[in-house]
Motif scaffolding. Structure first.
Motif: not given
Lengths: 401, 380
Positions: B37-38, B266, B289-290, B300-305, B307
Motif C-alpha cells: 500500500s505505500r 490483509l 488522510p483517506t 478487509n482492506v488495507m489503504a494508504a493516505d 484515497c
C-alpha cells in the motif's frame, strides 16, 4: 543575504481554553485534521507563498513543538540561508524576560530579523486553520504603498462585536480600529495577520517597549500607535476558509468541516496548495471484515474493526470490534476497546477507552457540548463520560464523570 | 561514536530477478515495485540496514532505474544523508565499451576503487526481491562468533514453482544449501528438489578486504556470478556459514506471488510480523488522510493516505491516491498509486499499475490463480 519578506509566527499561546488538550503541548502543536498539527497550516502557507525564513516564537510547553519542527525538513524549510527557527525567550547580558505580549515577543527577537535585513515582515498566528497565499497579501501591500497591512475577513454584522474590527475607507485605507465594540462601525474582522515594512515595525516596537504602561500587544498598543501617527495602513480582504481554533467547540467544528469541504470551504485535497506535516511512518491503515466506515477520514496505521461514522481518526488509532464512533475526533495512538461508545467528542493522543465505556453524547439542541479526553488518559471499563466533560486524569472502571 | 571495526557497508542489487516479473518491471526494476500500500520493495532492505546502523549504502542500478532514482532521492527518508557514507547510486559507467553489469562480479568490479577507500570492515550484499524486516546486526554478530569467511542468510521453505520453471540463467540463478553444523558444505545451483529447502536469501556478509580480493581475481578470469563462480569452487577452503532466518519473509518470484504476498498482509498477524520489529521508511508524498464517503462499503482492506472511497471495496490493497467512484465494486484487487475506478465499474482480481483508469461502468476480472495486470497509465 537580504530577504524580501520573512515570517514571524506567534506560537506562544498557552491555549488555556483547550485545557485538557494543552496540558503538555503548546496550542500550535495540537493535532488537526487527521495527520496535521495546527502549525502545519501557517508553515505550509509560508512555503507555498515563497517565504523561506520563519521564526517561531514560543514559550509555553515547547518540547513537543520543538521536536515536531525539528530542522523544518517536512515543510521544505531546511534551507542554506534562512529556514525555520524556534525562538524561545533567552537570557541576555542585561537580564531576561518571558515574552510579555505579542509585540514584546517580536521585540525581543529584533536581532533575528536584522540578520535577514528584510523589506517586509509578516506576523502570523499559530492558532488558525486557514489556507492563505501570503504573496498575494504582499502584492496588495506593495500596490497600496502601505507601511502596515492587516488581513481582514468580512463577518456577519451580528457577530462583529466579538472581533477586533478595522474601519476602512473606499480605498481600503484603515481609519479606525475597534476592539470588540458594542456598536461596530465595520464588519472587517482582523485575522491577526500583519505585514509591516521592516523599518516601521522596528520603530514602533522600540517605541512601545519604552512605554512602561504598554501591554506590548499588537492589537492594543502597536495598531493604535500607528493610527495615532496616521501611518499608511490598509485592510487586505481575505475571503477563503478561516477558523480560529482556540476553543474545544471551534476545534471540533473545524475538524468536522474538513469532512465536508464542499460546504465548509476547507479542502485538504488541493494539490496546488498542499499542507505539509511530519509523517507518522506507519503502514497503510486496515479496515477489517465487519467494520463500518462512512463519511470519515482515516490515516496511516489505523486498525478499524468497529463502526466509525462521521469521524476523523489520526495515525495509529485502533477501533476494536463492537466499538462505535460518531462525530468523534480521535488523535494518534488512541485505542477504543470493544463495545465502547464514543460520540461528539475530542479524544487526545494515546488515550485508552475501556471496554463498554461511554464517552460523550450526540447533541440535543444546545444541551450536549463536546466531551474532551486529554492525552494519555485511561478511561476504565464501563465508565461514563458525559457531554461537556473535560477529562485530564484516569477514570476508574464504572466511574461516571 | 565510531564502530569502524565492526561496522558494515551495504551494497544492494536492485535489478535482481527482474525477469521473474516482466510485467511489473516494464517501466521500473525489482527494487522499485510498489508493495503493501505505500512502500517499494527496496524500502525493506534499506530500512533494515539503516535501523542496524548501516549508513553507507550503495545501489548498483543496472537498468530501468529512473523510478528508483526518483524514489531514493538523497536517501533522506532512510536517514542516509550523511557526510561520511550515506547513499550512493552506481549505474554502469557509460563509455564506448560499457555494457550493463554482468552478474554481481561485474557490478562489484566496477566499484573496486570505491570499495578500497571505504572504512567499514564488513560488506553486506543484498538483493531486493525479498521483503523482510531483517536484523543485520544479529547476522554480523553471528559472523564474528563463528569466525566465518562468508555468512549467507537463508530460510527454510519450498522453492516457488515459478522459480523452478525456468531453465538456464536468463531469469537469475537461485541457490539452496547443504548445511552441516551451521557450515554451508554444498551450494546447489538452480535445484529442482521438492520439499523444504535451505533457500538462500542472497544476503552475504564478508570482510571488505576479502571481497575486494575475490572480486579482483574473479573479474580477471571473466567470471560473473559470485555464488556459482567464486564461493562454490572454494567451499572446502572457505568457511562459509549459514545464518538461518525464521521471521516473516515475502519473496517476489512471479506476478502471482506478488499478488499473494500483498494479499497476505490483509491478515493482521502477518502485517504485525512484518512491520512490528523496526520501522520501515519510504518516500513521503504528503497526501491528505483517506476519505470514506457516506455510502462507502469497505471490508478487509488495507489503504494508504490520499484515497477517496465512495464505492465498495473488499479484500483489496489500495496505494496512495486511489479514487473509487460511487457504485464501483472492487474485489480482490491491488490498485497502485493514483488508480481511478470510475463510478459503476466492477473489477475483480486485477492488479492495476500506477495511474490506471477504469472507466465508468466497465466490468473486468481475472481469477485467483491468474490476476489480470494493467500497465501504467492505461485507460480501460
Amino acid at each position: 543575504m537580504a530577504k524580501e519578506m520573512i515570517a514571524m509566527l506567534l506560537a506562544g499561546g498557552q491555549g488555556s481554553r483547550l485545557y485538557a488538550l494543552t496540558q503538555k503541548l503548546a496550542k500550535p502543536a495540537v493535532p488537526f485534521g487527521g495527520k496535521y498539527r495546527i502549525i502545519d497550516f501557517p508553515l505550509s502557507n509560508c512555503v507555498n507563498s515563497g517565504i523561506d525564513t520563519v521564526g517561531i516564537l514560543t514559550q509555553y510547553q515547547p518540547l513537543v513543538l520543538n521536536e515536531y519542527i525539528g530542522n523544518g525538513q517536512p515543510w521544505d524549510l531546511d534551507r542554506l540561508h534562512g529556514g525555520v527557527f524556534v525562538l524561545p525567550p533567552y537570557q541576555k547580558a542585561s537580564g531576561s524576560d518571558w515574552y510579555k505580549g505579542t509585540a514584546n515577543a517580536i521585540y525581543q527577537n529584533l536581532s533575528f530579523i536584522e540578520r535577514y535585513d528584510p523589506q517586509y515582515v509578516i506576523i502570523l498566528s499559530g492558532d488558525q486553520i486557514c489556507k492563505q497565499d501570503y504573496s498575494d497579501f504582499l502584492r496588495f501591500h506593495k500596490e497600496k504603498n502601505a507601511e502596515f497591512s492587516v488581513a481582514v475577513m468580512e463577518v456577519p454584522w451580528e457577530e462583529a462585536p466579538r472581533f477586533g474590527l478595522m474601519v476602512a475607507d473606499e480605498n481600503d485605507r484603515i481609519t479606525e480600529f475597534q476592539e470588540k465594540p458594542k456598536n461596530p462601525k465595520s464588519n472587517l474582522a482582523s485575522m491577526g495577520i500583519y505585514i509591516f515594512n521592516w523599518d516601521i515595525l522596528k520603530r514602533y516596537l522600540t517605541e512601545d517597549e519604552a512605554d512602561p504602561d504598554s501591554e506590548n500587544d499588537f492589537g492594543n498598543n502597536i495598531i493604535p500607535n500607528l493610527l495615532r501617527d496616521q501611518r499608511r495602513m490598509y485592510a487586505y480582504r481575505f475571503s477563503g476558509y478561516w477558523k480560529d481554533v482556540g476553543t474545544i467547540s471551534s476545534l471540533w467544528e473545524a475538524n468536522m468541516e474538513v469532512l465536508d469541504p464542499e460546504h465548509s470551504g476547507i479542502n485538504l485535497f488541493d494539490d496546488n496548495w498542499k499542507i505539509y506535516s511530519r509523517n507518522s511512518g506507519m503502514t497503510g491503515h486496515k479496515i477489517s471484515r465487519g467494520a463500518v466506515v462512512e463519511n470519515s477520514m482515516i490515516t496511516d496505521g489505523c486498525r478499524i474493526k468497529g463502526s466509525v461514522k462521521h469521524s476523523i481518526l489520526f495515525a495509529g488509532v485502533q477501533v476494536e470490534k463492537g466499538a462505535v464512533l460518531e462525530d468523534a475526533v480521535v488523535m494518534g495512538g488512541t485505542v477504543i476497546k470493544s463495545g465502547a461508545v464514543v460520540k461528539h467528542c475530542i479524544i487526545a493522543e494515546n488515550v485508552t477507552i475501556g471496554e463498554g465505556a461511554v464517552v460523550g453524547a450526540m447533541p440535543q439542541g444546545e444541551a450536549n457540548g463536546v466531551a474532551t479526553v486529554g492525552a494519555g488518559v485511561v478511561i476504565g471499563r464501563n465508565a461514563k463520560i458525559g457531554p461537556n466533560a473535560m477529562i485530564n486524569e484516569n477514570v476508574e472502571d464504572g466511574e461516571e464523570k | 561514536m565510531t564502530k569502524s571495526n565492526t561496522s558494515a557497508l551495504g551494497i544492494i542489487f536492485p535489478n535482481s530477478y527482474d525477469a521473474l516479473v516482466p510485467e511489473l518491471v516494464n517501466v521500473r526494476l525489482m527494487a522499485s515495485i510498489p508493495f503493501a500500500s505505500r512502500y517499494r520493495l527496496v524500502d525493506f532492505i534499506l530500512s533494515s540496514m539503516s535501523n542496524c546502523g548501516i549508513a553507507n549504502i550503495s545501489v548498483m542500478a543496472n537498468n530501468n532505474y529512473q523510478s528508483l532514482m526518483d524514489h531514493l532521492g538523497s536517501g533522506r527518508e532512510w536517514d542516509l544523508v550523511r557526510k561520511s557514507g550515506g547513499l550512493h547510486i552506481f549505474p554502469p559507467f557509460a563509455d564506448k565499451s560499457s555494457k550493463p553489469y554482468t552478474g554481481r562480479i561485474g557490478a562489484l568490479a566496477s566499484i573496486l576503487d570505491f570499495l578500497r577507500v571505504q572504512k567499514e570492515k564488513y560488506v553486506i550484499l543484498a538483493d531486493s526481491n525479498i521483503v523482510v524486516n531483517f536484523d543485520y546486526s544479529a547476522m554480523i554478530d553471528a559472523h564474528i562468533a563463528s569466525g566465518a569467511d562468508v555468512t549467507i542468510a537463508y530460510n527454510e521453505q519450498e522453492l516457488p514453482a515459478s522459480v523452478q520453471a525456468y531453465k538456464g540463467n536468463d531469469r537469475g540463478i537461485y541457490y539452496t544449501f547443504g548445511i552441516e553444523n551451521g557450515r554451508i558444505t554444498k551450494i546447489f545451483v538452480n535445484p529442482r528438489e521438492p520439499g523444504v529447502q535451505n533457500f538462500s536469501m542472497n544476503f552475504y556478509l564478508i570482510e571488505r578486504e576479502m571481497l575486494i580480493d575475490m572480486v579482483s581475481a574473479a573479474s580477471v578470469h571473466g567470471l560473473h556470478y559470485f555464488e556459482r563462480d567464486v564461493l562454490l569452487p572454494q567451499l572446502n577452503r572457505l568457511n562459509v556459514q549459514g545464518f538461518k532466518y525464521d521471521g516473516y519473509i515475502a519473496r517476489i518470484s512471479s506476478l502471482q506471488s506478488y499478488f499473494e504476498e500483498n494479499m497476505k498482509l490483509l491478515d493482521d498477524y502477518n502485517l504485525d510480523a512484518l512491520f512490528s520489529r523496526a520501522p520501515i521508511y519510504t518516500k513521503i508524498r504528503d497526501d491528505n488522510p483517506t476519505v470514506y464517503a457516506s455510502g462507502a462499503k469497505v471490508q478487509n482492506v488495507m489503504a494508504a493516505d490520499g484515497c477517496i472511497i465512495e464505492g465498495e471495496v473488499e479484500n483489496s490493497i489500495l496505494f496512495r491516491g486511489v479514487k473509487v467512484g460511487k457504485g464501483a465494486k472492487i474485489k480482490n484487487c491491488i490498485l497502485m498509486q493514483d488508480t481511478v475506478v470510475e463510478p459503476g465499474a466492477e473489477i475483480e482480481y486485477l492488479i492495476t499499475d500506477k495511474n490506471v483508469t477504469i472507466t465508468a461502468g466497465k466490468t473486468m476480472s481475472g481469477t485467483d490463480t491468474f490476476p489480470v495486470y494493467i500497465a501504467k497509465h492505461q485507460v480501460v
